[in-house]
Design an enzyme around this catalytic site. Structure first.
Site, PDB file in Angstrom:
ATOM      1  CG  HIS A   1      -0.273   0.347   2.425  1.00 55.76           C
ATOM      2  ND1 HIS A   1       0.413  -0.590   3.278  1.00 55.76           N
ATOM      3  CD2 HIS A   1      -0.125   1.479   3.376  1.00 55.76           C
ATOM      4  CE1 HIS A   1       0.851  -0.002   4.340  1.00 55.76           C
ATOM      5  NE2 HIS A   1       0.619   1.154   4.113  1.00 55.76           N
TER       6      HIS A   1
HETATM    7  C1  UD1 Z   1      -1.924   5.887   5.556  1.00 56.87           C
HETATM    8  C2  UD1 Z   1      -0.421   6.463   5.921  1.00 56.87           C
HETATM    9  C3  UD1 Z   1       0.583   5.288   5.953  1.00 56.87           C
HETATM   10  C4  UD1 Z   1       0.077   3.993   6.623  1.00 56.87           C
HETATM   11  C5  UD1 Z   1      -1.205   3.626   6.197  1.00 56.87           C
HETATM   12  C6  UD1 Z   1      -1.783   2.663   6.907  1.00 56.87           C
HETATM   13  C7  UD1 Z   1      -0.332   8.854   5.488  1.00 56.87           C
HETATM   14  C8  UD1 Z   1       0.727   9.763   4.733  1.00 56.87           C
HETATM   15  N1  UD1 Z   1      -0.013   7.541   5.420  1.00 56.87           N
HETATM   16  O1  UD1 Z   1      -1.805   5.666   4.158  1.00 56.87           O
HETATM   17  O2  UD1 Z   1       1.699   5.639   6.438  1.00 56.87           O
HETATM   18  O3  UD1 Z   1       0.952   3.045   6.391  1.00 56.87           O
HETATM   19  O4  UD1 Z   1      -2.101   4.794   6.204  1.00 56.87           O
HETATM   20  O5  UD1 Z   1      -2.680   1.923   6.342  1.00 56.87           O
HETATM   21  O6  UD1 Z   1      -0.991   9.065   6.418  1.00 56.87           O
HETATM   22  N2  UD1 Z   1      -9.101   4.851   1.342  1.00 56.87           N
HETATM   23  C9  UD1 Z   1     -10.138   4.469   1.026  1.00 56.87           C
HETATM   24  N3  UD1 Z   1     -10.722   3.756   2.302  1.00 56.87           N
HETATM   25  C10 UD1 Z   1     -10.246   4.252   3.586  1.00 56.87           C
HETATM   26  C11 UD1 Z   1      -8.978   4.687   3.613  1.00 56.87           C
HETATM   27  C12 UD1 Z   1      -8.491   4.997   2.527  1.00 56.87           C
HETATM   28  O7  UD1 Z   1     -11.119   4.157   0.068  1.00 56.87           O
HETATM   29  O8  UD1 Z   1     -10.910   3.847   4.615  1.00 56.87           O
HETATM   30  C13 UD1 Z   1      -8.007   5.281  -0.027  1.00 56.87           C
HETATM   31  C14 UD1 Z   1      -8.488   6.703  -0.631  1.00 56.87           C
HETATM   32  O9  UD1 Z   1      -8.741   6.589  -1.826  1.00 56.87           O
HETATM   33  C15 UD1 Z   1      -7.431   7.226   0.026  1.00 56.87           C
HETATM   34  C16 UD1 Z   1      -6.323   6.511  -0.224  1.00 56.87           C
HETATM   35  O10 UD1 Z   1      -7.023   5.253   0.143  1.00 56.87           O
HETATM   36  O11 UD1 Z   1      -7.276   8.566  -0.930  1.00 56.87           O
HETATM   37  C17 UD1 Z   1      -5.209   6.534   0.723  1.00 56.87           C
HETATM   38  O12 UD1 Z   1      -5.462   6.775   2.207  1.00 56.87           O
HETATM   39  P1  UD1 Z   1      -4.619   7.826   3.154  1.00 56.87           P
HETATM   40  O13 UD1 Z   1      -5.266   7.751   4.284  1.00 56.87           O
HETATM   41  O14 UD1 Z   1      -4.367   9.010   2.607  1.00 56.87           O
HETATM   42  O15 UD1 Z   1      -3.241   6.994   3.089  1.00 56.87           O
HETATM   43  P2  UD1 Z   1      -2.807   5.274   3.073  1.00 56.87           P
HETATM   44  O16 UD1 Z   1      -2.291   4.886   1.879  1.00 56.87           O
HETATM   45  O17 UD1 Z   1      -3.941   4.774   3.675  1.00 56.87           O
HETATM   46  N1  UDP Z   2      -3.945  -5.658   9.009  1.00 55.62           N
HETATM   47  C1  UDP Z   2      -5.278  -5.949   9.293  1.00 55.62           C
HETATM   48  N2  UDP Z   2      -5.952  -6.106   7.805  1.00 55.62           N
HETATM   49  C2  UDP Z   2      -5.523  -6.169   6.808  1.00 55.62           C
HETATM   50  C3  UDP Z   2      -3.925  -5.577   6.308  1.00 55.62           C
HETATM   51  C4  UDP Z   2      -3.337  -5.227   7.626  1.00 55.62           C
HETATM   52  O1  UDP Z   2      -5.602  -5.920  10.245  1.00 55.62           O
HETATM   53  O2  UDP Z   2      -6.153  -6.352   5.718  1.00 55.62           O
HETATM   54  C5  UDP Z   2      -3.081  -5.197   9.962  1.00 55.62           C
HETATM   55  C6  UDP Z   2      -1.585  -5.531  10.014  1.00 55.62           C
HETATM   56  O3  UDP Z   2      -1.633  -6.970  10.682  1.00 55.62           O
HETATM   57  C7  UDP Z   2      -0.895  -4.426  10.935  1.00 55.62           C
HETATM   58  C8  UDP Z   2      -1.448  -3.474  10.622  1.00 55.62           C
HETATM   59  O4  UDP Z   2      -2.914  -3.666  10.028  1.00 55.62           O
HETATM   60  O5  UDP Z   2      -1.212  -4.821  12.349  1.00 55.62           O
HETATM   61  C9  UDP Z   2      -0.526  -2.508   9.540  1.00 55.62           C
HETATM   62  O6  UDP Z   2      -1.376  -1.624   8.885  1.00 55.62           O
HETATM   63  P1  UDP Z   2      -0.978  -1.181   7.626  1.00 55.62           P
HETATM   64  O7  UDP Z   2       0.021  -2.327   6.688  1.00 55.62           O
HETATM   65  O8  UDP Z   2      -2.055  -0.468   6.838  1.00 55.62           O
HETATM   66  O9  UDP Z   2       0.175   0.090   7.890  1.00 55.62           O
HETATM   67  P2  UDP Z   2       1.691   0.228   8.331  1.00 55.62           P
HETATM   68  O10 UDP Z   2       1.957  -0.597   9.479  1.00 55.62           O
HETATM   69  O11 UDP Z   2       2.377  -0.086   7.101  1.00 55.62           O
HETATM   70  O12 UDP Z   2       1.530   1.784   8.708  1.00 55.62           O
END
Ligand code: UD1
Ligand code: UDP
Length: 355
Positions: free
Chosen positions: A204
């Protein structure tokens, strides 16, 4: 003592579970502010249910937008909340935009900032997370570090707040729930892939999903390994792949919706190997004795590499296959450190440093 906790993204709901429980037990009044950064049922609500956490006190519902717009909307909402409720401190986790917005709003109002998971560095400023970490650490009064390396990073940077090594809250949550997950999760039956029959993959990160060639190449690799791959797909990845017209033509790559925490840790426990660019998953793999191929060029979690359970492969097809082949020929070493005193250390650090 009154603490406002700011959370907003999936890994933060998981990290918060350990402390929310500990705060209750120690008579610390916690107000949980959810920024709304993650908002889908399977990216947010499911974690509150799985982790038996109360609903957040307030949800700013910022949802998705550009970095600036998202962070700015959070900032104004958090600022107002601090002004209304005057907490003794504001606590943030990790390195997301919600983390930075919470820290910045609080610091400007002279409210002490507690940063849990402080001091992590990838030394790669192209990552939004690295910018969020460095700024948050500079704004924090109390920096609670998960590893000795993170403590050393802060000392080298002459960070002025109080630094304490407390261990990793994610490990506490995992160890608390892994047996429940093993006995109660039905995810293997649901997806039709028994434990021991698959690799588990997640992708992601912005650095892997912002570039179509790179992401297509990773998907191609994941879909042509000698083992089945189960892939709970983050909505960011799903959205960009859809917008670029990607279709899954592989018979061994099984893309599923994101799953809740209990199902996820059951999937990790049942995986033959982990392939990921997630920060949290690299560590959880190690704690469950699973080998992890990290689809990044660097990691903040260098201890997982030193323990022999993690390998950096980036996104190059050959490098990923080599890392997998190498691991397949080696038995993993179990990481026995259970870190059970993490929440105790955090509560004493807060009681001793926040007045
Ligand atoms: C964010 C964090 C990242 C973390 C990740 C965990 C920042 C800059 N990045 O990245 O460090 O590893 O969360 O998962 O804060 N979206 C949905 N539904 C949701 C959430 C997101 O559709 O419930 C989609 C939207 O299109 C959105 C995109 O995902 O624009 C990115 O979401 P965003 O929260 O901006 O960043 P993440 O990639 O989730
Ligand atoms: N995770 C989850 N469901 C999923 C994918 C990840 O519960 O479908 C959990 C994973 O086990 C870990 C956390 O979410 O505990 C990590 O989140 P993510 O990879 O989104 O973010 P990051 O740790 O890279 O910031």
């Amino acid at each position: 003592m009154k603490i406002t906790t700011v959370i907003g993204a999936r890994p933060q709901f998981i990290k918060a579970a350990a402390l929310t429980k500990a705060f209750r037990e120690h008579g610390i009044h916690e107000r949980v502010l959810h920024t709304g950064q993650h908002y889908d049922e399977n990216m947010s609500d499911v974690f509150f249910k799985d982790l038996e956490m109360p609903e957040p006190t307030v949800n700013l519902a910022v949802t998705a937008s550009s970095h600036a717009e998202q962070t700015a909307t959070m900032l104004t909402g958090i600022e107002q909340d601090i002004l209304n409720f005057s907490p003794d401190a504001l606590l943030v986790y990790g390195d997301t935009n919600s983390t930075l917005a919470g820290a910045l709003a609080a610091a400007k109002l002279n409210t002490p900032v507690i940063h849990v998971e402080a001091g992590l560095r990838s030394f790669d400023k192209r990552m939004p997370e690295e910018i969020n970490r460095v700024l948050t650490d500079n704004l924090s009064s109390l920096l609670l570090c998960p590893t000795q390396t993170s403590v050393n990073n802060l000392i080298k940077e002459n960070i002025s707040g109080k630094i304490e090594l407390v261990g990793d809250v994610m490990q506490v949550v995992l160890m608390d729930l892994i047996n429940v997950a093993k006995s109660e999760s039905r995810i293997h039956e649901k997806i039709g892939h028994p434990a021991g029959s698959y690799y588990l993959a997640t992708v992601h990160r912005a650095e892997n999903t912002n570039n179509a060639d790179k992401l297509f190449s990773v998907m191609e690799t994941l879909g042509s390994l000698d083992e089945k791959v189960v892939f709970p797909m983050h909505p960011r990845t799903k959205n960009v792949l859809q917008s670029w017209g990607w279709k899954n033509t592989s018979e061994s790559l099984f893309v599923i919706e994101p799953v809740g925490y209990i199902d996820m840790i059951s999937l990790i426990a049942g995986a033959r190997m982990i392939l990921t660019d997630s920060g949290g998953l690299q560590k959880e793999a190690g704690w469950l004795g699973k080998q992890c191929v990290t689809l990044r060029e660097n990691t903040e979690w260098v201890e997982t590499i030193e323990a022999g359970l993690n390998r950096l492969a980036g996104t190059d097809d050959k490098a990923i296959r080599n890392a997998i082949a190498d691991f397949e020929n080696k038995k993993p070493n179990l990481n026995k450190n259970k870190n059970i005193s993490v929440t105790k250390k955090i509560i004493s650090a807060i009681k001793n440093n926040i007045v």
